[in-house]
Design an enzyme around this catalytic site. Structure first.
Site, PDB file in Angstrom:
ATOM      1  CG  HIS A 170      -2.032  -1.007   1.088  1.00  0.00           C
ATOM      2  ND1 HIS A 170      -2.987  -0.701  -0.015  1.00  0.00           N
ATOM      3  CD2 HIS A 170      -2.665  -1.904   1.735  1.00  0.00           C
ATOM      4  CE1 HIS A 170      -3.930  -1.526   0.143  1.00  0.00           C
ATOM      5  NE2 HIS A 170      -3.837  -2.238   1.333  1.00  0.00           N
ATOM      6  CB  CYS A 244      -1.746   2.814  -5.851  1.00  0.00           C
ATOM      7  SG  CYS A 244      -2.587   1.336  -5.780  1.00  0.00           S
ATOM      8  NE  ARG A 253      -1.463  -1.196  -9.277  1.00  0.00           N
ATOM      9  CZ  ARG A 253      -2.835  -0.543  -9.234  1.00  0.00           C
ATOM     10  NH1 ARG A 253      -2.900   0.698  -9.456  1.00  0.00           N
ATOM     11  NH2 ARG A 253      -3.827  -1.107  -9.062  1.00  0.00           N
TER      12      ARG A 253
END
Length: 268
Positions: A170, A244, A253
């Site tokens: 993340h 991300c 990405r």
């Protein structure tokens, strides 16, 4: 007293009830708006603060558990004092050398059994970012990424193996371990410690933005399918970090590639 013929009698209209109803409706609307605002604020606080706090604590605890277990129960190789299979990769794409001086067969560094799904099996460290985070098998949000771990893409190479050891993490919320990987530069070191060895990689390339469907970036010889000028053309022992971008979105990405430069037994 009689009213004159043709004279209008004034009619008084009572408006107090309607005014009170309107005021009550406005008050209820204001209360609803304030309540919604508070709930949204609490949700933001939960996502941006509480999930980070909770996931980071869990991830750090898992790092301690893994390393305590490895230190207490070293591999048979460490106990016997045997030399590690590899020692250095001096050039891009070259493979770790075996004790006899010959190159090992592809995948030799990942001969240990495959980790169970969602199980933590390694510790990723990025000194430049002050990051220490567990690596678990799989990229499930619920059982891996939302716990603040880095997730190993199934089907990609293991740590130190010839191929591409590809990881996801993340960038925002749930520990956000990969939030600042955009700050990594050519030459920055990244280590991956397992029970058997510590593998040292060196950052080589950064792809600032590509499509979420750009599967070329995690192939054994990584190369972007969207931006073919980014990537490699020869086999090697690669590490790929994916997350991300831009922040707080999942539109694109961000990719960081590194190459294996050395391995060592024990702590890294």
């Amino acid at each position: 007293m009689r009213a004159r013929v043709g004279q209008r009698v004034p009619v008084v209209v009572q408006t107090g009830g309607r005014s009170r109803t309107s005021a009550r409706a406005l008050w209820l609307g204001a209360e609803t708006a304030v309540t919604c605002g508070v709930l949204i604020l609490l949700l933001v606080v939960h996502q941006l603060w509480w999930t980070n706090r909770e996931a980071r604590a869990e991830a750090l605890d898992q790092v301690r558990v893994l390393e305590r277990e490895w230190d207490i129960s070293p591999t048979p190789e460490s106990v016997s004092g045997e030399e590690p299979v590899s020692d250095s990769v001096s050039e891009a794409g070259s493979e770790p050398a075996s004790p006899s001086g010959s190159a090992p067969a592809p995948g030799a560094a990942a001969a240990s059994p495959a980790p169970s799904p969602s199980a933590a099996f390694a510790v990723l460290r990025i000194p430049r970012l002050g990051l220490s985070v567990p690596v678990a098998e799989g990229v499930s949000k619920r059982s891996v990424l939302d716990k603040g771990y880095a997730g190993h893409y199934p089907g990609t190479a293991g740590p130190g193996a010839v191929g591409n050891f590809a990881l996801a993490g993340h960038r925002n919320t749930h520990g956000e371990p990969f939030r600042y990987i955009n700050r990594l530069r050519d030459g920055d070191e990244i280590s991956v410690r397992t029970r058997a060895r510590t593998y040292l990689y060196r950052v080589d390339l950064v792809l600032a933005s590509t499509s979420p469907r750009d599967v070329g970036v995690i192939r054994a010889v990584p190369r972007s399918l969207v931006k073919p000028s980014y990537g490699y053309s020869a086999p090697g022992a690669y590490l790929t970090l994916t997350t991300c971008t831009p922040e707080f979105t999942s539109t694109y990405r961000l990719i960081v590639w590194a190459k294996l430069v050395s391995t060592a037994p024990g702590r890294g």
